[in-house]
Design a protein around this motif. Structure first.
Motif, PDB file in Angstrom:
ATOM      1  N   GLU A 411       1.020  -1.295  -0.184  1.00  0.00           N
ATOM      2  CA  GLU A 411       0.076  -0.075  -0.069  1.00  0.00           C
ATOM      3  C   GLU A 411       0.892   1.384   0.002  1.00  0.00           C
ATOM      4  N   LYS A 412       0.469   2.227  -0.342  1.00  0.00           N
ATOM      5  CA  LYS A 412       0.949   3.472  -0.543  1.00  0.00           C
ATOM      6  C   LYS A 412       1.770   4.019   0.795  1.00  0.00           C
ATOM      7  N   ASP A 413       1.005   3.993   1.800  1.00  0.00           N
ATOM      8  CA  ASP A 413       1.587   4.118   3.005  1.00  0.00           C
ATOM      9  C   ASP A 413       1.994   2.907   3.939  1.00  0.00           C
ATOM     10  N   SER A 414       2.642   2.364   3.299  1.00  0.00           N
ATOM     11  CA  SER A 414       2.840   0.909   4.184  1.00  0.00           C
ATOM     12  C   SER A 414       4.468   1.119   4.664  1.00  0.00           C
ATOM     13  N   VAL A 415       5.286   2.123   4.518  1.00  0.00           N
ATOM     14  CA  VAL A 415       6.499   1.935   5.143  1.00  0.00           C
ATOM     15  C   VAL A 415       6.619   2.557   6.444  1.00  0.00           C
ATOM     16  N   PRO A 416       6.967   1.837   7.636  1.00  0.00           N
ATOM     17  CA  PRO A 416       6.923   2.558   9.099  1.00  0.00           C
ATOM     18  C   PRO A 416       7.801   3.621   8.893  1.00  0.00           C
ATOM     19  N   PRO A 417       7.578   4.660   9.862  1.00  0.00           N
ATOM     20  CA  PRO A 417       8.245   5.748   9.772  1.00  0.00           C
ATOM     21  C   PRO A 417       9.809   5.889  10.074  1.00  0.00           C
ATOM     22  N   ASP A 418      10.253   4.943  10.797  1.00  0.00           N
ATOM     23  CA  ASP A 418      11.592   4.733  11.237  1.00  0.00           C
ATOM     24  C   ASP A 418      12.373   4.394   9.945  1.00  0.00           C
ATOM     25  N   ILE A 419      11.576   3.499   9.133  1.00  0.00           N
ATOM     26  CA  ILE A 419      12.353   3.007   8.153  1.00  0.00           C
ATOM     27  C   ILE A 419      12.458   4.308   7.170  1.00  0.00           C
ATOM     28  N   LEU A 420      11.265   4.911   7.127  1.00  0.00           N
ATOM     29  CA  LEU A 420      11.214   5.996   6.185  1.00  0.00           C
ATOM     30  C   LEU A 420      12.094   6.917   6.436  1.00  0.00           C
ATOM     31  N   ASP A 421      12.429   7.317   7.936  1.00  0.00           N
ATOM     32  CA  ASP A 421      13.580   8.310   8.086  1.00  0.00           C
ATOM     33  C   ASP A 421      14.808   7.876   7.532  1.00  0.00           C
ATOM     34  N   GLY A 422      15.122   6.626   7.539  1.00  0.00           N
ATOM     35  CA  GLY A 422      16.313   6.015   7.115  1.00  0.00           C
ATOM     36  C   GLY A 422      16.524   6.235   5.714  1.00  0.00           C
ATOM     37  N   ILE A 423      15.456   5.950   4.863  1.00  0.00           N
ATOM     38  CA  ILE A 423      15.412   6.135   3.488  1.00  0.00           C
ATOM     39  C   ILE A 423      15.630   7.598   3.037  1.00  0.00           C
ATOM     40  N   ALA A 446      27.594   6.053   2.540  1.00  0.00           N
ATOM     41  CA  ALA A 446      26.424   5.955   2.980  1.00  0.00           C
ATOM     42  C   ALA A 446      25.421   4.900   2.548  1.00  0.00           C
ATOM     43  N   LEU A 447      25.981   3.853   1.734  1.00  0.00           N
ATOM     44  CA  LEU A 447      25.143   2.811   1.412  1.00  0.00           C
ATOM     45  C   LEU A 447      25.233   1.898   2.802  1.00  0.00           C
ATOM     46  N   SER A 448      26.140   1.917   3.438  1.00  0.00           N
ATOM     47  CA  SER A 448      26.261   1.164   4.785  1.00  0.00           C
ATOM     48  C   SER A 448      25.060   0.877   5.637  1.00  0.00           C
ATOM     49  N   ASP A 449      24.504   2.092   5.857  1.00  0.00           N
ATOM     50  CA  ASP A 449      23.055   2.173   6.588  1.00  0.00           C
ATOM     51  C   ASP A 449      21.931   1.254   6.200  1.00  0.00           C
ATOM     52  N   PRO A 450      21.534   1.518   4.941  1.00  0.00           N
ATOM     53  CA  PRO A 450      20.498   0.755   4.320  1.00  0.00           C
ATOM     54  C   PRO A 450      20.688  -0.745   4.202  1.00  0.00           C
ATOM     55  N   LEU A 451      22.033  -1.020   3.999  1.00  0.00           N
ATOM     56  CA  LEU A 451      22.436  -2.385   3.911  1.00  0.00           C
ATOM     57  C   LEU A 451      22.483  -3.069   5.078  1.00  0.00           C
ATOM     58  N   LYS A 452      22.846  -2.439   5.942  1.00  0.00           N
ATOM     59  CA  LYS A 452      22.952  -2.968   7.536  1.00  0.00           C
ATOM     60  C   LYS A 452      21.261  -3.330   7.927  1.00  0.00           C
ATOM     61  N   ILE A 453      20.602  -2.417   7.550  1.00  0.00           N
ATOM     62  CA  ILE A 453      19.355  -2.482   7.798  1.00  0.00           C
ATOM     63  C   ILE A 453      18.602  -3.419   7.293  1.00  0.00           C
ATOM     64  N   ILE A 454      18.726  -3.771   6.167  1.00  0.00           N
ATOM     65  CA  ILE A 454      18.338  -4.930   5.354  1.00  0.00           C
ATOM     66  C   ILE A 454      18.662  -6.266   5.961  1.00  0.00           C
ATOM     67  N   ASN A 455      20.108  -6.455   6.177  1.00  0.00           N
ATOM     68  CA  ASN A 455      20.614  -7.571   6.852  1.00  0.00           C
ATOM     69  C   ASN A 455      20.101  -7.911   8.183  1.00  0.00           C
ATOM     70  N   ASP A 456      19.818  -6.804   9.078  1.00  0.00           N
ATOM     71  CA  ASP A 456      19.202  -6.853  10.229  1.00  0.00           C
ATOM     72  C   ASP A 456      17.809  -7.600  10.208  1.00  0.00           C
TER      73      ASP A 456
END
Length: 515
Positions: A411-423, A446-456
């Motif tokens: 859905e359009k509003d499906s990404v949680p706020p904390d993930i959205l902030d990181g994006i 800067a790629l390190s942050d989203p990649l770490k979140i994905i792995n977590d």
């Protein structure tokens, strides 16, 4: 010729899913394979890359229903060698960009100094397109030159035939490095009428003179000579990057046309049979495809003088309206703090390097330093780049695998706020770094942050319990892939590359065996 390390560590600790994560970390592979391709395989590889289309989508769904701003709204600042400062990029024609980059003199395999030039301008080409510009990218081949003739004589080969062969080898190198094809790739031998016509214009404007079938440009007739390099005429001593010839009016004068010599290729001209000098070719070919006035002229820093300085002089002499807005030059690749070059014999060819390392690891290594700074060749850094590039692909592969196991309607509003902030933080760094004179090292970090979140989210207990986990993974994957596309670090199609994870082979081995 320098030597590459013969003994080296495995390129990476490579992991495959879905077996136990800790076990797979320990599996290591060394790339060691034949570099001989059949003609049909080479053609297939070229088709794969020529059909490449960046998978770029600037919009990411936000949790509050908003959409992150498009990159097209960013202002691009580029360092202009002419003004010696960063300038806001404004094309001469809205929405369109004309860019000319000096190509190789095709008489041997290209080295990684060449790789840096064309990776740099490939990233600029991609980013301009990403910003929404229609780009006409012209990159020439010099296939008529003293070096080509000398090499052909050594090998007992026709100079044009030899050059044609190395042009094809260069194309293969660019495919390996994921450099997009330019809009046009003119060759000197195909543009003699345009070159001869420009020389005639320069003579008509009394900025050149004839001597025994040769034609020389008179630097004294161009008062602005030296404006790009900052050099003064009195600094140019004969024999230092300028041919010695007692017939010249000024030792700094340079050849526009060289009379024919026995055993050399030649073309007919109003001044007798001969061939063009090195500098005139780029002035004539850039004017033929982009006009006398266009946006960007680029190349390696070694071209500032004399090549680009002479280009400016002869182009303005032929057409007073000649104007290039931005002169852009990349820094050297060095070995032990000395410029890598064929003349110094301290170079490594692209083929030598990618026999040991993944081609995209070489590209990542080159992008890990800002394009205007010198970069020192190091096996340690290449190994680090190898590990990093495989980490990125493994993370994206694992992410895609998890997403594919869930049939979820996003859905359009499906990404949680904390993930959205990181994006959004990553997006801001993306725009800021790329728009600040292509600061690729900042973006790569800067790629390190989203990649770490994905792995977590894939591998940790806490991450697996994350609300809207699949939606978050999809959004994070998209923003990472968008960045990699602009950097030229995404393969032809991601689904094809994922096949490498089905057995003990590296991505490069997979590409070589499947094309």
């Amino acid at each position: 010729m320098g030597s590459l390390l013969k003994c080296y560590k495995p390129l990476t600790s490579f992991r495959f899913s879905p077996p136990p994560h800790s076990l797979l970390r320990s599996i290591q592979f060394r790339t060691h394979f034949s570099r001989t391709f059949s003609v049909s395989r080479k053609r297939t590889l070229c088709r794969l890359v020529s059909s490449y289309r960046p998978l770029i989508n600037d919009k990411v769904n936000a949790g509050d229903g908003a959409v992150t701003p498009s990159l097209s709204s960013a202002e691009l600042w580029l360092y202009n060698t002419m003004s010696r400062k960063k300038e806001l990029f404004k094309p001469k024609v809205d929405g369109k960009v004309g860019m000319y980059v000096c190509g190789v003199t095709a008489y041997d395999l290209s080295h990684i100094g060449h790789a840096r030039v064309y990776v740099t301008f490939d990233v600029l080409y991609r980013y301009l397109r990403h910003l929404g510009f229609e780009v006409c990218y012209v990159r020439n081949f010099t296939d008529v030159d003293d070096k080509i003739i000398a090499r052909a004589n050594e090998l007992g080969e026709d100079p044009i035939s030899l050059s044609r062969r190395y042009c094809e080898e260069f194309h293969h190198d660019m495919v390996y490095l994921h450099c997009l094809h330019p809009s046009v790739e003119p060759r000197v031998s195909d543009h003699m009428p345009q070159i001869i016509e420009m020389i005639k214009q320069i003579l008509d404007n009394e900025c050149a003179y004839r001597i025994d079938g040769d034609v020389y440009f008179s630097v004294d007739k161009f008062p602005e000579y030296g404006q790009l390099s900052g050099r003064k005429l009195e600094d140019n001593r004969a024999g230092e990057r300028v041919a010695v010839d007692s017939r010249k009016k000024n030792p700094a004068d340079f050849a526009l046309w060289k009379s024919a010599k026995e055993g050399e290729p030649f073309w007919e001209s109003p001044w007798g049979p001969g061939r063009p000098g090195w500098h005139i070719e780029c002035s004539a070919m850039s004017a033929a495809y982009l006009g006398h006035s266009f946006d960007i002229h680029g190349g390696g820093m070694d071209l500032v003088f004399p090549h680009h300085e002479n280009e400016i002089a002869q182009s303005c002499a032929a057409c007073r309206d000649s104007s290039i807005s931005y002169w852009i030059h990349n820094g050297f690749v060095t070995v032990d703090s000395e410029k890598m070059s064929k003349s110094l014999g301290n170079f490594f060819t692209i083929r030598q390097v990618i026999d040991l390392y993944h081609p995209l690891a070489l590209r990542l290594f080159l992008l890990g330093t800002h394009y205007r700074s010198p970069i020192n060749y190091s096996n340690v850094q290449l190994e680090s780049a190898s590990e990093r590039i495989f980490y990125i692909y493994q993370t994206l592969h694992d992410c895609e695998t998890v997403i594919s196991q869930h049939d979820v309607a996003f859905e359009k509003d499906s990404v949680p706020p904390d993930i959205l902030d990181g994006i959004n933080r990553f997006h801001s760094v993306f725009v800021a770094s790329m728009s600040d004179d292509l600061h690729t090292p900042v973006l790569l970090a800067a790629l390190s942050d989203p990649l770490k979140i994905i792995n977590d989210m894939i591998h940790t207990r806490k991450g697996k319990k994350q609300a809207k986990r699949i939606e978050s993974l999809a959004a994070l994957e998209k923003i990472v892939k968008n960045a990699l596309c602009v950097l030229g670090l995404m393969p032809t199609t991601y689904s094809e590359v994922n096949l490498m994870f089905t057995g003990p082979a590296t991505l490069w081995q997979y590409l070589c065996t499947t094309v």
